[in-house]
Design a protein around this motif. Sequence first.
Motif, PDB file in Angstrom:
ATOM      1  N   GLU A 143       4.815  10.853  21.264  1.00  0.00           N
ATOM      2  CA  GLU A 143       4.610  11.073  19.829  1.00  0.00           C
ATOM      3  C   GLU A 143       5.734  11.930  19.246  1.00  0.00           C
ATOM      4  OE1 GLU A 143       0.572  11.957  18.215  1.00  0.00           O
ATOM      5  OE2 GLU A 143       1.550  13.809  17.556  1.00  0.00           O
ATOM      6  N   LEU A 170      13.342   7.640  19.949  1.00  0.00           N
ATOM      7  CA  LEU A 170      12.511   6.503  19.558  1.00  0.00           C
ATOM      8  C   LEU A 170      12.989   5.191  20.184  1.00  0.00           C
ATOM      9  CD1 LEU A 170      11.953   7.306  15.770  1.00  0.00           C
ATOM     10  CD2 LEU A 170      10.294   7.543  17.641  1.00  0.00           C
ATOM     11  N   PHE A 180       8.654  -0.377  13.788  1.00  0.00           N
ATOM     12  CA  PHE A 180       7.404   0.307  14.100  1.00  0.00           C
ATOM     13  C   PHE A 180       6.337  -0.197  13.131  1.00  0.00           C
ATOM     14  CE2 PHE A 180      10.695   2.869  15.854  1.00  0.00           C
ATOM     15  CZ  PHE A 180      10.155   3.445  16.994  1.00  0.00           C
ATOM     16  N   PHE A 221       6.072  11.199   9.237  1.00  0.00           N
ATOM     17  CA  PHE A 221       5.923   9.947   9.971  1.00  0.00           C
ATOM     18  C   PHE A 221       5.590  10.277  11.419  1.00  0.00           C
ATOM     19  CE2 PHE A 221       7.964   8.766   6.207  1.00  0.00           C
ATOM     20  CZ  PHE A 221       7.802   7.402   6.014  1.00  0.00           C
ATOM     21  N   PHE A 223       5.436   8.795  14.757  1.00  0.00           N
ATOM     22  CA  PHE A 223       5.893   7.634  15.534  1.00  0.00           C
ATOM     23  C   PHE A 223       5.317   7.685  16.945  1.00  0.00           C
ATOM     24  CE2 PHE A 223       9.308   7.997  12.380  1.00  0.00           C
ATOM     25  CZ  PHE A 223       9.495   6.675  12.008  1.00  0.00           C
ATOM     26  N   ASN A 224       4.859   6.546  17.435  1.00  0.00           N
ATOM     27  CA  ASN A 224       4.506   6.400  18.842  1.00  0.00           C
ATOM     28  C   ASN A 224       5.589   5.531  19.477  1.00  0.00           C
ATOM     29  OD1 ASN A 224       3.346   5.137  21.310  1.00  0.00           O
ATOM     30  ND2 ASN A 224       1.565   6.369  20.755  1.00  0.00           N
ATOM     31  N   ALA A 225       6.423   6.126  20.308  1.00  0.00           N
ATOM     32  CA  ALA A 225       7.567   5.412  20.871  1.00  0.00           C
ATOM     33  C   ALA A 225       7.152   4.355  21.879  1.00  0.00           C
ATOM     34  CB  ALA A 225       8.525   6.407  21.527  1.00  0.00           C
ATOM     35  N   THR A 229       4.362   2.072  17.016  1.00  0.00           N
ATOM     36  CA  THR A 229       3.513   2.158  15.828  1.00  0.00           C
ATOM     37  C   THR A 229       3.877   3.421  15.052  1.00  0.00           C
ATOM     38  OG1 THR A 229       1.792   3.318  17.072  1.00  0.00           O
ATOM     39  CG2 THR A 229       1.604   0.916  16.896  1.00  0.00           C
ATOM     40  N   VAL A 230       3.406   3.487  13.819  1.00  0.00           N
ATOM     41  CA  VAL A 230       3.685   4.655  12.991  1.00  0.00           C
ATOM     42  C   VAL A 230       2.518   4.881  12.035  1.00  0.00           C
ATOM     43  CG1 VAL A 230       4.953   3.313  11.253  1.00  0.00           C
ATOM     44  CG2 VAL A 230       5.384   5.780  11.474  1.00  0.00           C
TER      45      VAL A 230
END
Length: 301
Positions: A143, A170, A180, A221, A223-225, A229-230
């Motif tokens: 995250e 990312l 994303f 934002f 972000f899930n690398a 997803t975001v």
Amino acid sequence: ELAQAALHVCGEPMSPAAIAEFTGALHAEAAIRQALHDNSRFSRATRATWALSRWGLDKYGGLFTEIAARIDSAGGSIATSAVVADILATVPDVNESSIRSYMGAPAFVVDKRTVRRRTAADGWPPVPPLNSVRGVFHPRPDEFRIAFPVTADLLRGSGQKLHAAPATALGVHPGSERTFTGTPCDVIVYWRLFSATGAGVGSLRPIAAVLEAQLGDTLVFVFNARDATVAVQRITLADRRGRLAALVGPLTPSPRAALAHAVGCHLHKLDEFLQRRGEDDLLPLADDPSPHESHRGREVS
């Protein structure tokens, strides 16, 4: 037709502003500029001027293209001073600092006083530590929370710059991009080989509109690398209590400890560390006894 007639009469490359002034169509400069870009009768002669294509002048493709062409013509490597001198001689409306800045793009390698194209053997240049970048927080392994101030450019739809360190985290490297998925729309993170300013993020205007973001707000934002997803959250200027939780996630075991963890520093060094990042304004929020009790941001995910 107006632009073509002006160039025909003057017989030399002109800028859109010069064409508008010459023809007395000062109100139409934007339309003239668009026509020059869109019509094959015209070709770009320098950074700011255009010519008639039938003149057969060399087309200006931007500083990246100009540098690459000189490297290739020289057999793969050329002195940086020679590149600067030749471009300044042929493209008089650019400056030396811009040329040298573009030589620092990921596609090139400057070795002592020469410049060449980057190869796979070179790898990519190192990036600074993630926790040295203002506005970037890393509370969990996959995250990454990145804060974007809501500016006039963001609301207008301009792409936003992104530091090389979070872009790399990312999974985005020079010459690549990654989408994303999120709501209300996807977010594209990209890093162009020709960019002299690092990575970037596509227009955030649709998200700002859905969240009713105003100048002075912040969009965070999440972000899930791993999953690409975001989720996006808006923080208003007045939302002191919700700000810290939006930036670092759950405030456990304490706000100060959560903040130290999210920026990757020892708890006893937090004050000094945030001062170096230019974010010592977060310290009063971390010392608030219950900043999570009023978490008023609107979130979409």
